[in-house]
Design a protein around this motif. Sequence first.
Motif, short mmCIF file in Angstrom:
data_model
loop_
_atom_site.label_atom_id
_atom_site.label_comp_id
_atom_site.label_asym_id
_atom_site.label_seq_id
_atom_site.Cartn_x
_atom_site.Cartn_y
_atom_site.Cartn_z
N THR A 1 7.29 -1.98 -8.89
CA THR A 1 7.20 -1.17 -7.68
C THR A 1 8.48 -1.33 -6.87
O THR A 1 8.99 -2.44 -6.72
CB THR A 1 5.98 -1.62 -6.85
OG1 THR A 1 4.80 -1.22 -7.55
CG2 THR A 1 5.98 -0.97 -5.48
N THR A 2 9.01 -0.22 -6.42
CA THR A 2 10.19 -0.28 -5.57
C THR A 2 9.77 -0.01 -4.13
O THR A 2 9.08 0.97 -3.85
CB THR A 2 11.22 0.81 -5.98
OG1 THR A 2 11.32 0.78 -7.40
CG2 THR A 2 12.57 0.57 -5.34
N PHE A 3 10.22 -0.87 -3.24
CA PHE A 3 9.77 -0.75 -1.85
C PHE A 3 10.62 0.24 -1.07
O PHE A 3 11.80 0.45 -1.36
CB PHE A 3 9.79 -2.12 -1.16
CG PHE A 3 8.89 -3.10 -1.85
CD1 PHE A 3 7.55 -2.81 -2.03
CD2 PHE A 3 9.39 -4.31 -2.33
CE1 PHE A 3 6.72 -3.70 -2.69
CE2 PHE A 3 8.56 -5.20 -2.98
CZ PHE A 3 7.23 -4.90 -3.16
N ASN A 4 9.99 0.81 -0.07
CA ASN A 4 10.65 1.77 0.80
C ASN A 4 11.67 1.05 1.68
O ASN A 4 11.67 -0.17 1.81
CB ASN A 4 9.59 2.48 1.66
CG ASN A 4 10.04 3.87 2.08
OD1 ASN A 4 11.23 4.16 2.12
ND2 ASN A 4 9.07 4.71 2.38
N SER A 5 12.51 1.84 2.35
CA SER A 5 13.49 1.28 3.27
C SER A 5 12.81 0.96 4.60
O SER A 5 11.64 1.26 4.82
CB SER A 5 14.61 2.29 3.47
OG SER A 5 14.04 3.50 3.93
N LEU A 6 13.55 0.34 5.51
CA LEU A 6 13.05 0.07 6.85
C LEU A 6 12.91 1.39 7.61
O LEU A 6 13.70 2.29 7.41
CB LEU A 6 14.04 -0.83 7.61
CG LEU A 6 14.18 -2.25 7.06
CD1 LEU A 6 15.28 -2.99 7.84
CD2 LEU A 6 12.87 -3.00 7.16
N GLY B 1 0.82 -1.21 0.00
CA GLY B 1 0.00 0.00 0.00
C GLY B 1 0.85 1.25 0.00
O GLY B 1 2.03 1.21 -0.38
N GLY B 2 0.25 2.33 0.46
CA GLY B 2 0.97 3.59 0.53
C GLY B 2 2.00 3.55 1.65
O GLY B 2 1.94 2.72 2.54
N ASP B 3 2.97 4.45 1.59
CA ASP B 3 3.99 4.63 2.62
C ASP B 3 5.06 3.54 2.60
O ASP B 3 6.15 3.75 3.08
CB ASP B 3 3.38 4.71 4.04
CG ASP B 3 3.96 5.89 4.82
OD1 ASP B 3 4.43 6.85 4.16
OD2 ASP B 3 3.94 5.86 6.06
N MET B 4 4.73 2.34 2.08
CA MET B 4 5.72 1.27 2.09
C MET B 4 6.48 1.17 0.76
O MET B 4 7.26 0.28 0.55
CB MET B 4 5.10 -0.09 2.48
CG MET B 4 3.92 -0.59 1.70
SD MET B 4 4.35 -1.28 0.09
CE MET B 4 5.08 -2.83 0.60
N ILE B 5 6.22 2.16 -0.12
CA ILE B 5 6.85 2.12 -1.44
C ILE B 5 7.72 3.36 -1.68
O ILE B 5 7.55 4.39 -1.01
CB ILE B 5 5.78 2.05 -2.56
CG1 ILE B 5 4.68 3.10 -2.33
CG2 ILE B 5 5.18 0.68 -2.63
CD1 ILE B 5 4.96 4.47 -2.79
N SER C 1 8.49 3.96 -5.26
CA SER C 1 7.84 4.34 -6.50
C SER C 1 6.98 3.18 -6.99
O SER C 1 7.29 2.02 -6.72
CB SER C 1 8.88 4.69 -7.57
OG SER C 1 9.58 3.51 -7.94
N VAL C 2 5.90 3.52 -7.66
CA VAL C 2 4.98 2.49 -8.15
C VAL C 2 4.68 2.75 -9.61
O VAL C 2 4.36 3.87 -10.01
CB VAL C 2 3.64 2.52 -7.37
CG1 VAL C 2 2.65 1.52 -7.96
CG2 VAL C 2 3.88 2.21 -5.89
N SER C 3 4.84 1.74 -10.42
CA SER C 3 4.27 1.78 -11.77
C SER C 3 3.63 0.41 -11.99
O SER C 3 3.87 -0.51 -11.19
CB SER C 3 5.35 2.03 -12.83
OG SER C 3 6.14 0.87 -12.98
N PHE C 4 2.84 0.27 -13.03
CA PHE C 4 2.21 -1.03 -13.23
C PHE C 4 3.23 -2.07 -13.69
O PHE C 4 2.96 -3.26 -13.65
CB PHE C 4 1.03 -0.92 -14.20
CG PHE C 4 -0.20 -0.39 -13.51
CD1 PHE C 4 -0.90 -1.22 -12.63
CD2 PHE C 4 -0.61 0.91 -13.68
CE1 PHE C 4 -2.01 -0.75 -11.97
CE2 PHE C 4 -1.73 1.39 -13.02
CZ PHE C 4 -2.43 0.56 -12.15
#
Lengths: 151, 421
Positions: free
Chosen positions: B278-283, B266-270, B272-275
């Motif tokens: 998706t690249t995930f956020n850091s810890l 979902g939001g905040d854990m990424i 960048s997002v494309s279809f």
Amino acid sequence: MSETNELYQQVILDHNRKPRNFKVLEQPTREQMGHNPLCGDELTIYLELEGDLIRDITFQGSGCAISKASASMMTVSVKGKTLAEAETLFREFHQMVKGELDPETAPNHLGRLTILAGVREFPARVKCASLAWHTLHAALEGKSDPLLIKE
Amino acid sequence: MVAPGESHSPESSNTPFDVDRIRRDFPILATQVKGRPLVYLDSAATAQRPQIVIDAVNRFYTAQNANVHRGVHHLSEVATREFDGARVKVQRFLNAAESHEIILTHGVTESINLVANSYGAKFIGAGDEILLTMMEHHSNIVPWQLLAERTGAKVRVIPINERGEVLLDEYEKMLNPRVKIVGVVQISNALGTINPVKQMIELAHRQGIPVLVDGAQAAPHLNVDVQDLDCDFYAFSGHKLCGPTGVGVLYGKTSWLEAMPPFLGGGDMILSVSFEKTTFNSLPYKFEAGTPDIAGVIGLGAAIDYLNQTRLDRIAAYEKDLLDYATAQVGALPGIRLIGTAAEKAGVLSFVIDEIHPHDIGTILDQEGVAIRAGHHCAQPAMKFFGVPATARASFAFYNTRAEVDALVDAITRVKQVFEI
């Protein structure tokens, strides 16, 4: 009378200590288990039906004083009744413990079962008092898990 | 807990524990139940909140409310600062090495589900084993069963003795290369047992097996130092710690958290997002999808401040004295059987009375103003081990008193009168 004494009346304590019809029926027409997973109360009701008539009813199980006394009193009150009469008692009892029927003012067929009216002051315990009745209802309807009902 | 020199405590070790002053911090303790003063002995279910926690939540909604990690406006910055500040308070409370090792969740249940799903997806497969003690709460059983069902792994149960203590010899024998994780409750909510988790972790680590500690009951009663324990995961809930409901913590070692895939998306854990990708956020954000319970987290920070100020070492000593007193008083009543009599115990007194169902005990105690828990305490395997469907459980916090234990004893006497035994 305090609410504690209202709930735990002598008659109820007596039925808890010496439950009536507390045995297995060897060849029941129907057998239904009831279980309240929240508190672990468990009972099995055995019915011997003859046409429209509840010829015999017994129960076995374990639970709190309220569930055991209620089951015991239920067997006494429905034995010899017709299925329709038992359904009426189920409905009236259910309404009474939920506080929807005041046995002192509304016409009813509950008789001695009104001793359990005090449970309406204890919302957390209504399920205990009605477990046996729901189990009987399920047995009469024959609707629940067929594995639990022997015909 | 608090690093040296950081304690704001006005208390010295020598001043007596002033329970009357502490009780005044908890407005709910002035409640009357059926014309009697409330005797709240159900803190293992949920603790009460001191005014400072209620104020922090109230202040947030009154003056600071905005979403975090998003806005460029003033309120969002205030909310983010308060929110991130609470994470650092949790880090210090657990003595975690890094604040990004603190994942904010909705409680222990979500924390364990996170590990079971994320760690489980990557590291646990068919034929692998998951070791859990017989006294685990359902929240440290069911997520692993679900995982086992999906993967073909096997849940194995570490046995306990009749006092409610883990059989360490048996445990050691169960450790083998197929075991991929050990889950153990630090203090049992049903029995009060304090498990030797440090020793259990060391034994597991000798074979490279990670350990998850369920700290739901321990965090409010013991000083917890995750680096000293060397646990791989530690979970606790805010509401058992005098904080708000709906907020909790998962501590995880960086190395594990880095290696684990996200749990909820979902939001905040990424980043960048494309279809396409998706690249995930850091810890820690990788594991914190969606808008968190911001007020709850800030309230948890306030609860930690309060416990630091009151000092957990003093809380533990006071509660031990209270539990010893309660054990002696209740245990001396005829017809009482205590369930859980481990040498090391905290906070919980579980008991049954001959021929009286715990729900009847609970109802009559309530009429006397005494709030306890009656039931299986979400620990049915432990109940089964002791051969009871349920117990009555009095649980204690540092705001309880000996007079309240006396009220419990009087109320139990009343139960026996009603049942004429």
